[in-house]
Design a protein around this motif. Structure first.
Motif, PDB file in Angstrom:
ATOM      1  N   ASP A 182       0.840  -1.205   0.000  1.00 26.65           N
ATOM      2  CA  ASP A 182       0.000   0.000   0.000  1.00 26.65           C
ATOM      3  C   ASP A 182       0.875   1.254   0.000  1.00 26.65           C
ATOM      4  O   ASP A 182       2.081   1.195  -0.226  1.00 26.65           O
ATOM      5  N   SER A 183       0.271   2.410   0.272  1.00 31.11           N
ATOM      6  CA  SER A 183       0.989   3.680   0.206  1.00 31.11           C
ATOM      7  C   SER A 183       2.030   3.833   1.317  1.00 31.11           C
ATOM      8  O   SER A 183       2.839   4.753   1.279  1.00 31.11           O
ATOM      9  N   SER A 184       2.036   2.926   2.292  1.00 26.82           N
ATOM     10  CA  SER A 184       3.036   2.978   3.359  1.00 26.82           C
ATOM     11  C   SER A 184       4.254   2.119   3.056  1.00 26.82           C
ATOM     12  O   SER A 184       5.099   1.913   3.925  1.00 26.82           O
ATOM     13  N   LYS A 185       4.357   1.628   1.844  1.00 26.93           N
ATOM     14  CA  LYS A 185       5.395   0.679   1.449  1.00 26.93           C
ATOM     15  C   LYS A 185       6.812   1.121   1.823  1.00 26.93           C
ATOM     16  O   LYS A 185       7.632   0.319   2.255  1.00 26.93           O
ATOM     17  N   GLU A 186       7.081   2.411   1.694  1.00 28.73           N
ATOM     18  CA  GLU A 186       8.458   2.878   1.852  1.00 28.73           C
ATOM     19  C   GLU A 186       8.789   3.415   3.241  1.00 28.73           C
ATOM     20  O   GLU A 186       9.922   3.829   3.468  1.00 28.73           O
ATOM     21  N   PHE A 187       7.820   3.424   4.165  1.00 29.20           N
ATOM     22  CA  PHE A 187       8.148   3.963   5.483  1.00 29.20           C
ATOM     23  C   PHE A 187       7.635   3.078   6.607  1.00 29.20           C
ATOM     24  O   PHE A 187       6.750   2.248   6.417  1.00 29.20           O
ATOM     25  N   CYS A 188       8.231   3.269   7.782  1.00 31.92           N
ATOM     26  CA  CYS A 188       7.910   2.487   8.978  1.00 31.92           C
ATOM     27  C   CYS A 188       6.477   2.736   9.413  1.00 31.92           C
ATOM     28  O   CYS A 188       6.032   3.873   9.491  1.00 31.92           O
ATOM     29  N   ASN A 189       5.757   1.665   9.725  1.00 29.68           N
ATOM     30  CA  ASN A 189       4.356   1.785  10.142  1.00 29.68           C
ATOM     31  C   ASN A 189       4.191   2.496  11.484  1.00 29.68           C
ATOM     32  O   ASN A 189       3.119   3.009  11.783  1.00 29.68           O
ATOM     33  N   VAL A 190       5.244   2.520  12.286  1.00 31.05           N
ATOM     34  CA  VAL A 190       5.150   3.146  13.605  1.00 31.05           C
ATOM     35  C   VAL A 190       5.633   4.592  13.591  1.00 31.05           C
ATOM     36  O   VAL A 190       4.888   5.516  13.911  1.00 31.05           O
ATOM     37  N   CYS A 191       6.884   4.811  13.199  1.00 32.78           N
ATOM     38  CA  CYS A 191       7.476   6.156  13.319  1.00 32.78           C
ATOM     39  C   CYS A 191       7.475   6.932  12.011  1.00 32.78           C
ATOM     40  O   CYS A 191       7.758   8.135  12.004  1.00 32.78           O
ATOM     41  N   GLY A 192       7.174   6.267  10.889  1.00 31.63           N
ATOM     42  CA  GLY A 192       7.100   6.953   9.606  1.00 31.63           C
ATOM     43  C   GLY A 192       8.426   7.155   8.908  1.00 31.63           C
ATOM     44  O   GLY A 192       8.477   7.728   7.815  1.00 31.63           O
ATOM     45  N   MET A 193       9.534   6.703   9.505  1.00 34.27           N
ATOM     46  CA  MET A 193      10.845   6.935   8.890  1.00 34.27           C
ATOM     47  C   MET A 193      11.049   6.043   7.662  1.00 34.27           C
ATOM     48  O   MET A 193      10.486   4.950   7.572  1.00 34.27           O
ATOM     49  N   HIS A 194      11.870   6.540   6.733  1.00 37.13           N
ATOM     50  CA  HIS A 194      12.074   5.862   5.454  1.00 37.13           C
ATOM     51  C   HIS A 194      12.817   4.539   5.656  1.00 37.13           C
ATOM     52  O   HIS A 194      13.892   4.495   6.262  1.00 37.13           O
ATOM     53  N   LEU A 195      12.258   3.462   5.122  1.00 41.44           N
ATOM     54  CA  LEU A 195      12.789   2.127   5.406  1.00 41.44           C
ATOM     55  C   LEU A 195      14.138   1.852   4.765  1.00 41.44           C
ATOM     56  O   LEU A 195      14.966   1.151   5.343  1.00 41.44           O
ATOM     57  N   THR A 196      14.395   2.375   3.558  1.00 39.12           N
ATOM     58  CA  THR A 196      15.702   2.088   2.943  1.00 39.12           C
ATOM     59  C   THR A 196      16.823   2.871   3.624  1.00 39.12           C
ATOM     60  O   THR A 196      17.976   2.451   3.595  1.00 39.12           O
ATOM     61  N   LYS A 197      16.489   3.987   4.251  1.00 40.61           N
ATOM     62  CA  LYS A 197      17.512   4.758   4.973  1.00 40.61           C
ATOM     63  C   LYS A 197      17.869   4.110   6.306  1.00 40.61           C
ATOM     64  O   LYS A 197      18.933   4.370   6.866  1.00 40.61           O
ATOM     65  N   PHE A 198      16.969   3.305   6.817  1.00 46.98           N
ATOM     66  CA  PHE A 198      17.217   2.595   8.071  1.00 46.98           C
ATOM     67  C   PHE A 198      17.033   1.088   7.851  1.00 46.98           C
ATOM     68  O   PHE A 198      16.555   0.374   8.720  1.00 46.98           O
ATOM     69  N   TYR A 199      17.449   0.642   6.676  1.00 44.79           N
ATOM     70  CA  TYR A 199      17.113  -0.719   6.249  1.00 44.79           C
ATOM     71  C   TYR A 199      17.824  -1.802   7.050  1.00 44.79           C
ATOM     72  O   TYR A 199      17.239  -2.842   7.345  1.00 44.79           O
ATOM     73  N   LYS A 200      19.076  -1.585   7.419  1.00 48.99           N
ATOM     74  CA  LYS A 200      19.842  -2.656   8.070  1.00 48.99           C
ATOM     75  C   LYS A 200      19.316  -3.013   9.457  1.00 48.99           C
ATOM     76  O   LYS A 200      19.724  -4.035  10.025  1.00 48.99           O
ATOM     77  N   THR A 201      18.423  -2.190   9.994  1.00 49.95           N
ATOM     78  CA  THR A 201      17.796  -2.519  11.289  1.00 49.95           C
ATOM     79  C   THR A 201      16.308  -2.840  11.117  1.00 49.95           C
ATOM     80  O   THR A 201      15.574  -2.937  12.099  1.00 49.95           O
ATOM     81  N   SER A 202      15.867  -3.019   9.882  1.00 54.54           N
ATOM     82  CA  SER A 202      14.451  -3.208   9.577  1.00 54.54           C
ATOM     83  C   SER A 202      13.915  -4.559  10.048  1.00 54.54           C
ATOM     84  O   SER A 202      14.616  -5.569   9.993  1.00 54.54           O
ATOM     85  N   HIS A 203      12.666  -4.547  10.521  1.00 49.16           N
ATOM     86  CA  HIS A 203      11.956  -5.758  10.940  1.00 49.16           C
ATOM     87  C   HIS A 203      10.604  -5.839  10.231  1.00 49.16           C
ATOM     88  O   HIS A 203      10.027  -4.819   9.872  1.00 49.16           O
ATOM     89  N   VAL A 204      10.115  -7.063  10.062  1.00 49.18           N
ATOM     90  CA  VAL A 204       8.817  -7.294   9.431  1.00 49.18           C
ATOM     91  C   VAL A 204       7.968  -8.193  10.323  1.00 49.18           C
ATOM     92  O   VAL A 204       8.424  -9.252  10.769  1.00 49.18           O
ATOM     93  N   SER A 205       6.748  -7.759  10.597  1.00 51.83           N
ATOM     94  CA  SER A 205       5.787  -8.599  11.315  1.00 51.83           C
ATOM     95  C   SER A 205       4.739  -9.114  10.334  1.00 51.83           C
ATOM     96  O   SER A 205       4.142  -8.330   9.599  1.00 51.83           O
ATOM     97  N   THR A 206       4.539 -10.433  10.323  1.00 49.58           N
ATOM     98  CA  THR A 206       3.437 -11.028   9.580  1.00 49.58           C
ATOM     99  C   THR A 206       2.361 -11.398  10.594  1.00 49.58           C
ATOM    100  O   THR A 206       2.614 -12.149  11.542  1.00 49.58           O
ATOM    101  N   PHE A 207       1.181 -10.832  10.425  1.00 44.80           N
ATOM    102  CA  PHE A 207       0.099 -11.061  11.381  1.00 44.80           C
ATOM    103  C   PHE A 207      -0.725 -12.290  10.996  1.00 44.80           C
ATOM    104  O   PHE A 207      -0.679 -12.748   9.860  1.00 44.80           O
ATOM    105  N   LYS A 208      -1.455 -12.797  11.937  1.00 48.03           N
ATOM    106  CA  LYS A 208      -2.240 -14.016  11.717  1.00 48.03           C
ATOM    107  C   LYS A 208      -3.321 -13.828  10.656  1.00 48.03           C
ATOM    108  O   LYS A 208      -3.764 -14.803  10.052  1.00 48.03           O
ATOM    109  N   ASN A 209      -3.716 -12.588  10.418  1.00 44.06           N
ATOM    110  CA  ASN A 209      -4.717 -12.326   9.368  1.00 44.06           C
ATOM    111  C   ASN A 209      -4.080 -12.164   7.988  1.00 44.06           C
ATOM    112  O   ASN A 209      -4.761 -11.855   7.014  1.00 44.06           O
TER     113      ASN A 209
END
Length: 367
Positions: free
Chosen positions: A41-68
């Motif tokens: 979706d439109s949030s593809k490039e930024f963190c869902n919590v703090c809004g920071m750009h994911l590729t700029k902070f990529y090496k510390t990036s985490h992904v949660s897959t929810f049960k839904n």
């Protein structure tokens, strides 16, 4: 006035461009083509919590897959820990970026080097993950730190959350103040919703074309302001609430809700604090119900928080919107404004049913 504001925004834009150039040199930053971004979706490039750009902070990036089946991506284990605190039971699996390969790996299998000399993301304590233990040890030998499991690193992140959040909020104050100026000059003024995170605020800005085209840093500043306008407020003009003050009507700690605070002063310097106008008025009409025996003649001052500026204003001179789609800590609320013009503007944007003066508020409306 407009010319000065536009010059100010141009300077802010230049500062943000310079800051962006500096960020590209950060250890966490990677080339976008090397990053795996899982959202669609439109949030593809930024963190869902703090809004920071994911590729700029990529090496510390985490992904949660929810049960839904939904997936969210975060810039750091700090933001992952925030989600974990509230939605642990809804998470099916967690992945983290391997610092060396830049691939997503199962966080449970990772070796985290915690406290290295490399800069952390959203935390003073850095945390970098590796799939291979030997690679983690090589990194540790070069940059220091200790090796931990995911569960241990997550616990460290949770334990430092309060301290990290204090520092993050301090850094956000300047951004929020800039965001307030940008919002006033370049965004629709008839929208002022509530958000649960900066990421949610930023997604709303994008999905609703809320602003004219903004540079990423300017968009982030507006998102921070809309998420937490208290950061941009003049603290000296707000109602000051003791940390241990509880609302005498509902029992909640009032300092948790600075955007909604109301206050009643009674003679001999005794003060009551409330987490919204509705509870204040319940107390005003019927203090005996809440184990107090004050009469209206005992009241020396009543203050409420203006919705837009967050300044303390005289409750008896304010205008109140009822029945809007904006809710306070206790649900439907009487939302105060310093003048009728702003109350009218808010009411039209948020489906308010009526605007009342103080003397028009009746006790039966509160229930």
């Amino acid at each position: 006035m407009l010319k000065k504001l536009l010059i100010s925004l141009a300077i802010i834009g230049l500062l943000f461009t310079t800051a962006s150039a500096a960020e590209n040199k950060m250890f966490q930053t990677v080339n976008p083509k090397d990053a795996t971004l899982v959202k669609t979706d439109s949030s593809k490039e930024f963190c869902n919590v703090c809004g920071m750009h994911l590729t700029k902070f990529y090496k510390t990036s985490h992904v949660s897959t929810f049960k839904n089946g939904n997936k969210e991506q975060y810039c750091s284990i700090h933001c992952q820990a925030k989600i974990h605190n509230h939605h642990k039971d809804k998470i099916k699996s967690i992945e983290v970026v391997d610092t060396n390969s830049l691939k997503l790996i199962n966080a449970k299998d990772a070796y985290y080097v915690v406290g290295s000399s490399k800069k952390g993301t959203m935390s003073a304590i850095s945390k970098y993950a590796f799939l291979n233990e030997n690679e983690a040890k090589t990194f540790q030998k070069k940059f220091g730190g200790k090796i931990h499991t995911f569960d241990e690193a997550l616990e460290i992140a949770k334990n430092s959350m309060k301290k990290d959040n204090t520092k993050v909020d301090k850094n956000r104050i300047k951004m929020a103040k800039k965001g307030k100026k940008i919002y006033a000059a370049m965004c629709k003024q008839d929208v002022y919703p509530e958000f649960n995170s900066v990421g949610e605020s930023k997604k709303y800005i994008i999905d609703n074309n809320l602003c004219k085209p903004l540079k990423p840093k300017m968009q982030q500043a507006v998102a921070i302001f809309l998420y937490d306008p208290v950061l941009a407020a003049n603290k000296d003009k707000m109602i000051k609430v003791p940390n241990d003050a509880k609302c005498p009507v509902c029992g909640m700690f009032v300092s948790k809700y600075p955007k909604w605070v109301a206050q009643i002063d009674v003679k001999e310097k005794h003060t009551h604090y409330f987490d919204g106008v509705k509870d204040m008025m319940k107390f005003y009409f019927n203090p005996e119900k809440f184990e107090h025996n004050h009469s209206k003649n005992d009241i020396s001052k009543m203050l409420v928080t203006d919705y837009y500026t967050l300044n303390a204003i005289d409750a008896k001179n304010a205008f109140y919107v009822i029945g809007s789609n904006i809710y306070g800590p206790m649900g439907e609320e009487l939302i105060p404004f310093k003048n009728k013009k702003e109350a009218n503007s808010f009411s039209k944007s948020h489906f308010g049913k009526k605007i009342l003066k103080f003397e028009e508020i009746k006790e039966e409306l509160l229930y």
